[in-house]
Design a protein around this motif. Sequence first.
Motif, PDB file in Angstrom:
ATOM      1  N   SER A   5       9.931  76.615  25.619  1.00 58.25           N
ATOM      2  CA  SER A   5       9.034  77.960  25.320  1.00 58.25           C
ATOM      3  C   SER A   5       9.070  77.482  23.555  1.00 58.25           C
ATOM      4  CB  SER A   5      10.122  79.301  25.596  1.00 58.25           C
ATOM      5  OG  SER A   5      11.238  79.854  25.173  1.00 58.25           O
ATOM      6  N   GLU A   6       7.619  79.001  23.675  1.00 59.59           N
ATOM      7  CA  GLU A   6       6.771  78.682  22.299  1.00 59.59           C
ATOM      8  C   GLU A   6       8.521  79.287  21.220  1.00 59.59           C
ATOM      9  OE1 GLU A   6       4.362  78.597  20.957  1.00 59.59           O
ATOM     10  OE2 GLU A   6       3.244  78.271  23.125  1.00 59.59           O
ATOM     11  N   ASN A   7       8.116  78.867  19.800  1.00 60.21           N
ATOM     12  CA  ASN A   7       9.061  79.203  18.882  1.00 60.21           C
ATOM     13  C   ASN A   7      10.272  78.402  19.381  1.00 60.21           C
ATOM     14  OD1 ASN A   7       7.155  81.343  17.964  1.00 60.21           O
ATOM     15  ND2 ASN A   7       7.835  82.946  19.099  1.00 60.21           N
ATOM     16  N   GLN A   8       9.944  77.419  19.635  1.00 61.35           N
ATOM     17  CA  GLN A   8      11.174  76.477  19.637  1.00 61.35           C
ATOM     18  C   GLN A   8      11.174  75.109  18.728  1.00 61.35           C
ATOM     19  OE1 GLN A   8      12.399  75.430  23.835  1.00 61.35           O
ATOM     20  NE2 GLN A   8      13.925  76.933  23.656  1.00 61.35           N
ATOM     21  N   SER A   9      11.905  74.929  18.439  1.00 58.51           N
ATOM     22  CA  SER A   9      12.123  74.033  16.745  1.00 58.51           C
ATOM     23  C   SER A   9      13.484  73.109  17.512  1.00 58.51           C
ATOM     24  CB  SER A   9      12.101  74.327  15.483  1.00 58.51           C
ATOM     25  OG  SER A   9      13.110  75.095  15.740  1.00 58.51           O
ATOM     26  N   ILE A  10      13.268  71.527  16.915  1.00 57.76           N
ATOM     27  CA  ILE A  10      14.693  70.516  16.738  1.00 57.76           C
ATOM     28  C   ILE A  10      14.837  70.028  15.991  1.00 57.76           C
ATOM     29  CG2 ILE A  10      12.827  68.904  17.811  1.00 57.76           C
ATOM     30  CD1 ILE A  10      15.250  67.992  20.358  1.00 57.76           C
ATOM     31  N   ILE A  11      15.207  69.612  15.419  1.00 57.69           N
ATOM     32  CA  ILE A  11      15.442  68.495  14.279  1.00 57.69           C
ATOM     33  C   ILE A  11      16.069  67.205  14.802  1.00 57.69           C
ATOM     34  CG2 ILE A  11      16.699  68.012  12.010  1.00 57.69           C
ATOM     35  CD1 ILE A  11      17.246  71.073  11.715  1.00 57.69           C
ATOM     36  N   VAL A  12      15.029  66.230  14.061  1.00 54.94           N
ATOM     37  CA  VAL A  12      16.054  64.709  14.705  1.00 54.94           C
ATOM     38  C   VAL A  12      15.620  63.948  13.573  1.00 54.94           C
ATOM     39  CG1 VAL A  12      15.038  62.916  15.991  1.00 54.94           C
ATOM     40  CG2 VAL A  12      14.463  65.172  16.818  1.00 54.94           C
ATOM     41  N   ARG A  13      16.989  62.836  13.149  1.00 52.92           N
ATOM     42  CA  ARG A  13      16.732  62.272  12.677  1.00 52.92           C
ATOM     43  C   ARG A  13      16.677  60.390  12.990  1.00 52.92           C
ATOM     44  NH1 ARG A  13      22.141  63.087   8.894  1.00 52.92           N
ATOM     45  NH2 ARG A  13      20.951  64.294   7.758  1.00 52.92           N
ATOM     46  N   THR A  14      16.195  60.214  12.746  1.00 54.25           N
ATOM     47  CA  THR A  14      16.083  58.425  12.551  1.00 54.25           C
ATOM     48  C   THR A  14      16.090  57.653  11.682  1.00 54.25           C
ATOM     49  OG1 THR A  14      14.551  59.585  14.584  1.00 54.25           O
ATOM     50  CG2 THR A  14      14.254  56.795  14.762  1.00 54.25           C
ATOM     51  N   SER A  15      16.530  56.689  12.077  1.00 54.20           N
ATOM     52  CA  SER A  15      16.382  55.436  11.276  1.00 54.20           C
ATOM     53  C   SER A  15      15.514  54.284  10.785  1.00 54.20           C
ATOM     54  CB  SER A  15      17.968  54.366  10.702  1.00 54.20           C
ATOM     55  OG  SER A  15      18.923  55.419  11.024  1.00 54.20           O
ATOM     56  N   PRO A  16      14.881  54.012   9.892  1.00 59.98           N
ATOM     57  CA  PRO A  16      13.973  52.865   9.775  1.00 59.98           C
ATOM     58  C   PRO A  16      14.554  51.734  10.611  1.00 59.98           C
ATOM     59  CG  PRO A  16      14.718  52.933   7.858  1.00 59.98           C
ATOM     60  CD  PRO A  16      15.812  54.056   8.575  1.00 59.98           C
ATOM     61  N   SER A  17      12.704  50.762  11.516  1.00 58.95           N
ATOM     62  CA  SER A  17      12.988  48.855  11.730  1.00 58.95           C
ATOM     63  C   SER A  17      13.390  48.713  10.826  1.00 58.95           C
ATOM     64  CB  SER A  17      12.356  49.575  13.202  1.00 58.95           C
ATOM     65  OG  SER A  17      12.269  48.375  13.571  1.00 58.95           O
ATOM     66  N   LEU A  18      14.136  47.571  10.700  1.00 58.29           N
ATOM     67  CA  LEU A  18      13.596  46.427   9.515  1.00 58.29           C
ATOM     68  C   LEU A  18      13.219  45.565  10.834  1.00 58.29           C
ATOM     69  CD1 LEU A  18      13.538  44.546   7.306  1.00 58.29           C
ATOM     70  CD2 LEU A  18      16.044  45.033   7.075  1.00 58.29           C
ATOM     71  N   ALA A  19      11.926  44.708  10.653  1.00 58.84           N
ATOM     72  CA  ALA A  19      12.186  43.429  11.334  1.00 58.84           C
ATOM     73  C   ALA A  19      12.311  42.263  10.702  1.00 58.84           C
ATOM     74  CB  ALA A  19      10.705  43.189  11.550  1.00 58.84           C
ATOM     75  N   LEU A  20      13.331  41.540  11.946  1.00 62.19           N
ATOM     76  CA  LEU A  20      13.875  40.262  10.952  1.00 62.19           C
ATOM     77  C   LEU A  20      12.648  39.391  12.030  1.00 62.19           C
ATOM     78  CD1 LEU A  20      17.404  40.754  12.938  1.00 62.19           C
ATOM     79  CD2 LEU A  20      17.012  41.329  10.320  1.00 62.19           C
ATOM     80  N   ILE A  21      12.079  39.248  12.699  1.00 63.48           N
ATOM     81  CA  ILE A  21      10.548  38.420  13.009  1.00 63.48           C
ATOM     82  C   ILE A  21       9.867  39.215  12.845  1.00 63.48           C
ATOM     83  CG2 ILE A  21      10.368  37.355  15.112  1.00 63.48           C
ATOM     84  CD1 ILE A  21      12.457  35.495  13.606  1.00 63.48           C
ATOM     85  N   LYS A  22       8.745  38.891  12.262  1.00 60.03           N
ATOM     86  CA  LYS A  22       7.854  40.360  11.977  1.00 60.03           C
ATOM     87  C   LYS A  22       6.466  40.592  13.153  1.00 60.03           C
ATOM     88  CE  LYS A  22       9.608  40.366   7.994  1.00 60.03           C
ATOM     89  NZ  LYS A  22      10.822  42.258   7.927  1.00 60.03           N
ATOM     90  N   TYR A  23       6.765  41.116  12.801  1.00 56.04           N
ATOM     91  CA  TYR A  23       5.322  41.788  13.781  1.00 56.04           C
ATOM     92  C   TYR A  23       3.931  41.723  12.735  1.00 56.04           C
ATOM     93  CZ  TYR A  23       1.730  46.244  14.646  1.00 56.04           C
ATOM     94  OH  TYR A  23       1.241  47.148  14.010  1.00 56.04           O
ATOM     95  N   TRP A  24       2.833  41.358  12.704  1.00 56.94           N
ATOM     96  CA  TRP A  24       2.202  41.403  11.499  1.00 56.94           C
ATOM     97  C   TRP A  24       0.361  41.507  12.687  1.00 56.94           C
ATOM     98  CZ3 TRP A  24       1.600  43.826   7.081  1.00 56.94           C
ATOM     99  CH2 TRP A  24       0.617  43.311   6.182  1.00 56.94           C
TER     100      TRP A  24
END
Length: 328
Positions: A5-24
């Motif tokens: 419902s309205e007025n709800q919130s959530i806190i999420v923690r996420t780690s960064p993704s380090l590429a060993l083989i790259k996307y470019w």
Amino acid sequence: MKEASENQSIIVRTSPSLALIKYWGKTISGDNIPATSSIATNLHGFYTETKISLSKEKDCVTINGSEVLIGRFTPFFNQVRKELHTHHYFNAVSQSNFPTSAGLASSSSGFAALAYGCAQLVDSQAPLNVISSLARLGSASASRALFPGFTVLKRNSLHAEQLYDQAFWPEFRIIIAIVKSGPKKISSRHAMEVSRKTSPYYHSWLEESECIFSQALPALDKKNLKTLGPLIRQSYLMMFGTMFTTMPPIFYWEPDTVALIKTCEDLREQGYSIWETMDAGPQVKMITLKDNCENVYAILKNKYPHINFVISQPGEGPIIVNEPTHTS
Ligand code: DP6
């Protein structure tokens, strides 16, 4: 489907993704679909924490205390509404415990936290593949950050997949050298697009990176750093080959970057298995194994007392810091 419902919130923690083989590079579809296949791991100990609330009026994003231009986020939020069948807008307030926009993949942890949090608020049953695909629209590397351990994002794919869980390779270590923490002058999004349009090496990169990728998969499966290490190095150097030959050329490196690359080479000559990789920024990430890690860390700290080195290992996926709560 369980919708908040309205007025709800959530806190999420996420780690960064380090590429060993790259996307470019992206396909020309315009949906932020990668043109190369990448293999990555999340960085334990580094994280972006994002509080997401439902909003009646508009989407709003604040990063490290400053409200940002919403344009970069609009396709993402629109797709969240479409895919998760909601009319809600979102207000996100995000903070990272590491330098942002500095080549430490903050957009991957940022969009992964955002996608995961929005989904938890409006449809907590949404499959991870759908969330990964939403995150991809924000930042392709973010689609990988949704999964713990080692992940793959194949070329032309809409979402990432988990390869192995966090406990797969307990000896795997990443030493991160934070060479310079200011924001980069050119975003990876813009840089890879200019590379696609102007680098004469771009098409070779697309072909060769698939060869590297297909060799890296069995090496990772066997936990064989002797084979994987040279492929990690080849991947980032080929990616930079396309950057250097872009018009105008793209340089993210600093003098300390080059010095560290040379030090890795010296360390390998001394018998240490250590393999550097880099992203769109001057930071150097060095892959090694537990047995070498303390020695190598001490050598690096002694040689470069002015550089901040942090030891990391394969990280977790998104963590809910608090379950959705009423904010008023
Ligand atoms: C060099 O995922 O930041 O870190 O999809 O345009 O947001 P966009 O780009 P982004 O690019 C990451 C590029 C890289 C390599 C990698 O993480 O695979």
